[in-house]
Design a protein around this motif. Structure first.
Motif, PDB file in Angstrom:
ATOM      1  N   UNK A   1       0.814  -1.221   0.000  1.00 46.42           N
ATOM      2  CA  UNK A   1       0.000   0.000   0.000  1.00 46.42           C
ATOM      3  C   UNK A   1       0.848   1.271   0.000  1.00 46.42           C
ATOM      4  N   UNK A   2       2.143   1.102  -0.061  1.00 50.64           N
ATOM      5  CA  UNK A   2       3.028   2.273  -0.040  1.00 50.64           C
ATOM      6  C   UNK A   2       2.779   3.186  -1.241  1.00 50.64           C
ATOM      7  N   UNK A   3       2.329   2.580  -2.347  1.00 49.44           N
ATOM      8  CA  UNK A   3       2.093   3.359  -3.566  1.00 49.44           C
ATOM      9  C   UNK A   3       0.675   3.919  -3.644  1.00 49.44           C
ATOM     10  N   UNK A   4      -0.175   3.596  -2.651  1.00 49.43           N
ATOM     11  CA  UNK A   4      -1.567   4.071  -2.659  1.00 49.43           C
ATOM     12  C   UNK A   4      -1.691   5.270  -1.734  1.00 49.43           C
ATOM     13  N   UNK A   5      -1.900   6.430  -2.316  1.00 51.09           N
ATOM     14  CA  UNK A   5      -2.003   7.656  -1.525  1.00 51.09           C
ATOM     15  C   UNK A   5      -3.459   7.952  -1.191  1.00 51.09           C
ATOM     16  N   UNK A   6      -3.664   8.985  -0.364  1.00 49.53           N
ATOM     17  CA  UNK A   6      -5.017   9.411  -0.014  1.00 49.53           C
ATOM     18  C   UNK A   6      -5.773   9.878  -1.255  1.00 49.53           C
ATOM     19  N   UNK A   7      -5.051  10.509  -2.168  1.00 48.00           N
ATOM     20  CA  UNK A   7      -5.672  10.955  -3.424  1.00 48.00           C
ATOM     21  C   UNK A   7      -6.141   9.751  -4.232  1.00 48.00           C
ATOM     22  N   UNK A   8      -5.304   8.689  -4.254  1.00 44.17           N
ATOM     23  CA  UNK A   8      -5.686   7.463  -4.963  1.00 44.17           C
ATOM     24  C   UNK A   8      -6.950   6.855  -4.361  1.00 44.17           C
ATOM     25  N   UNK A   9      -7.024   6.832  -3.030  1.00 45.54           N
ATOM     26  CA  UNK A   9      -8.208   6.296  -2.356  1.00 45.54           C
ATOM     27  C   UNK A   9      -9.448   7.112  -2.705  1.00 45.54           C
ATOM     28  N   UNK A  10      -9.260   8.432  -2.802  1.00 47.80           N
ATOM     29  CA  UNK A  10     -10.372   9.316  -3.171  1.00 47.80           C
ATOM     30  C   UNK A  10     -10.857   8.993  -4.583  1.00 47.80           C
ATOM     31  N   UNK A  11      -9.905   8.799  -5.508  1.00 47.49           N
ATOM     32  CA  UNK A  11     -10.264   8.432  -6.878  1.00 47.49           C
ATOM     33  C   UNK A  11     -11.010   7.099  -6.925  1.00 47.49           C
ATOM     34  N   UNK A  12     -10.541   6.134  -6.129  1.00 40.79           N
ATOM     35  CA  UNK A  12     -11.190   4.824  -6.078  1.00 40.79           C
ATOM     36  C   UNK A  12     -12.637   4.956  -5.607  1.00 40.79           C
ATOM     37  N   UNK A  13     -12.830   5.768  -4.569  1.00 36.98           N
ATOM     38  CA  UNK A  13     -14.180   5.959  -4.041  1.00 36.98           C
ATOM     39  C   UNK A  13     -15.073   6.664  -5.065  1.00 36.98           C
ATOM     40  N   UNK A  14     -14.533   7.672  -5.750  1.00 37.12           N
ATOM     41  CA  UNK A  14     -15.316   8.406  -6.754  1.00 37.12           C
ATOM     42  C   UNK A  14     -15.742   7.480  -7.884  1.00 37.12           C
ATOM     43  N   UNK A  15     -14.813   6.623  -8.345  1.00 38.40           N
ATOM     44  CA  UNK A  15     -15.164   5.699  -9.426  1.00 38.40           C
ATOM     45  C   UNK A  15     -16.192   4.675  -8.945  1.00 38.40           C
ATOM     46  N   UNK A  16     -16.042   4.201  -7.709  1.00 37.33           N
ATOM     47  CA  UNK A  16     -17.044   3.296  -7.132  1.00 37.33           C
ATOM     48  C   UNK A  16     -18.421   3.949  -7.127  1.00 37.33           C
ATOM     49  N   UNK A  17     -18.455   5.207  -6.713  1.00 37.97           N
ATOM     50  CA  UNK A  17     -19.720   5.946  -6.635  1.00 37.97           C
ATOM     51  C   UNK A  17     -20.337   6.128  -8.019  1.00 37.97           C
ATOM     52  N   UNK A  18     -19.521   6.520  -8.999  1.00 34.86           N
ATOM     53  CA  UNK A  18     -20.017   6.695 -10.367  1.00 34.86           C
ATOM     54  C   UNK A  18     -20.514   5.374 -10.949  1.00 34.86           C
ATOM     55  N   UNK A  19     -19.783   4.304 -10.644  1.00 30.22           N
ATOM     56  CA  UNK A  19     -20.180   2.981 -11.125  1.00 30.22           C
ATOM     57  C   UNK A  19     -21.548   2.599 -10.568  1.00 30.22           C
ATOM     58  N   UNK A  20     -21.738   2.830  -9.282  1.00 30.15           N
ATOM     59  CA  UNK A  20     -23.025   2.513  -8.656  1.00 30.15           C
ATOM     60  C   UNK A  20     -24.151   3.353  -9.260  1.00 30.15           C
ATOM     61  N   UNK A  21     -23.948   4.662  -9.377  1.00 26.04           N
ATOM     62  CA  UNK A  21     -24.990   5.562  -9.900  1.00 26.04           C
ATOM     63  C   UNK A  21     -25.387   5.157 -11.316  1.00 26.04           C
TER      64      UNK A  21
END
Length: 321
Positions: free
Chosen positions: A220-240
């Protein structure tokens, strides 16, 4: 709204894996892999004991609803992720995209789908049928989707051995449970709360092991907070997008309000149970399963929160009439 206790338990398990990864590492003296495999077999054995053949037969009548849910689960989800691939990750982040494809290829889940449909006053028998049959279809379809792309990414993926593992750990226990349903089904119904606790405990154990190995290897060293935010946004868009598409098709097919609720709730669900189990079987030891499970866990938490709000709103609307 109440906070889902299982989500809190998942968060606590990840924190436990972060601070004490040694118990779930590959060199741990505790055989968590063996315990997990036995636990998974028992989960699906009990799952088979709960499946009533009469309900499956009667459920086939509402075929348009079932077809929409299953096509959304196993076709629409993966197609959207495939189309989004060029915009989602770079070549260096191929594992993240595979994690999203894994999320998209998973079946729906039983318990939370049925609970949410019940709260929203949807078609409960159809929800039970769809969620149940989805798990069985996923045993065949999910490995096929993943095999198409894991082989291209030079990951050791032997579809034959995968199906052997799925058959022994999942399919065989399910059918054994179905065969014994007439003898043990009533006892399982009486112990439903205890079995639910057992299911969740095994899932938490698998999550702990997956994240312990990932934290110990610093994946997880390469996964930043910004990356987590992007992951959540894509999850949200996928669901919608999925929720909206299912709603649109449901209206075109002139579904009743109850059937539309069931289609949207079941068609947007992804099973954390199957995800944790399948990640253990589908991906070889050199793949960081902690990363693989990350989009699924975010999607699971986000989807439960949104659907809980929608279900409560719909339930209150009907209650006030």
């Amino acid at each position: 709204m109440k906070v889902d206790k299982f989500l809190l338990a998942i968060l606590g398990t990840v924190l436990l894996a972060y601070f004490f990864p040694q118990f779930g590492s590959k060199n741990s003296p505790i055989p968590l892999s063996l315990i997990g495999s036995i636990g998974v077999a028992l989960i699906f054995f009990f799952y088979g004991l709960k499946l009533h053949s009469d309900k499956i037969k009667s459920g086939l009548k509402n075929w348009k609803l079932h077809l929409l849910v299953q096509l959304s689960t196993f076709l629409l989800f993966p197609i959207i992720v495939l189309v989004a691939k060029p915009f989602l990750v770079s070549e260096e982040q191929e594992l993240i995209w595979l994690a999203f494809l894994f999320l998209a290829a998973l079946p729906s889940t039983v318990s939370s789908s049925v609970v949410m449909v019940s709260i929203a006053n949807g078609n409960i028998p159809a929800a039970i049928f769809n969620a149940s049959i989805s798990g069985l279809i996923g045993i065949l379809i999910t490995p096929l989707w993943m095999g198409l792309f894991l082989q291209q990414n030079e990951v050791a993926f032997d579809l034959g051995s995968i199906y052997i593992k799925l058959s022994t750990e999942i399919l065989l226990p399910v059918f054994l449970g179905i065969l014994l349903q007439r003898f043990l089904g009533k006892y399982v119904a009486q112990c439903n709360k205890q079995l639910t606790l057992f299911d969740k405990s095994i899932i938490l154990l698998i999550i702990y092991k997956s994240f312990s190995e990932s934290f110990e290897e610093k994946v997880f060293a390469s996964v930043s907070l910004i990356d987590l935010t992007y992951l959540f946004i894509f999850d949200l868009l996928l669901f919608i997008l999925i929720y909206g598409c299912i709603g649109f098709v449901s209206k075109k097919l002139q579904f009743s309000k109850e059937d539309q609720i069931t289609a949207q709730f079941c068609g947007t669900k992804k099973s954390l149970v199957h995800g944790t189990v399948f990640s253990k079987i589908l991906f070889p030891s050199n793949v960081a399963t902690g990363i693989i499970l990350l989009p699924l866990m975010l999607f699971h938490a986000m989807q439960i929160f949104i659907i809980s709000f929608i279900a409560s709103t719909l339930g209150n609307e009907k209650g006030s009439r």
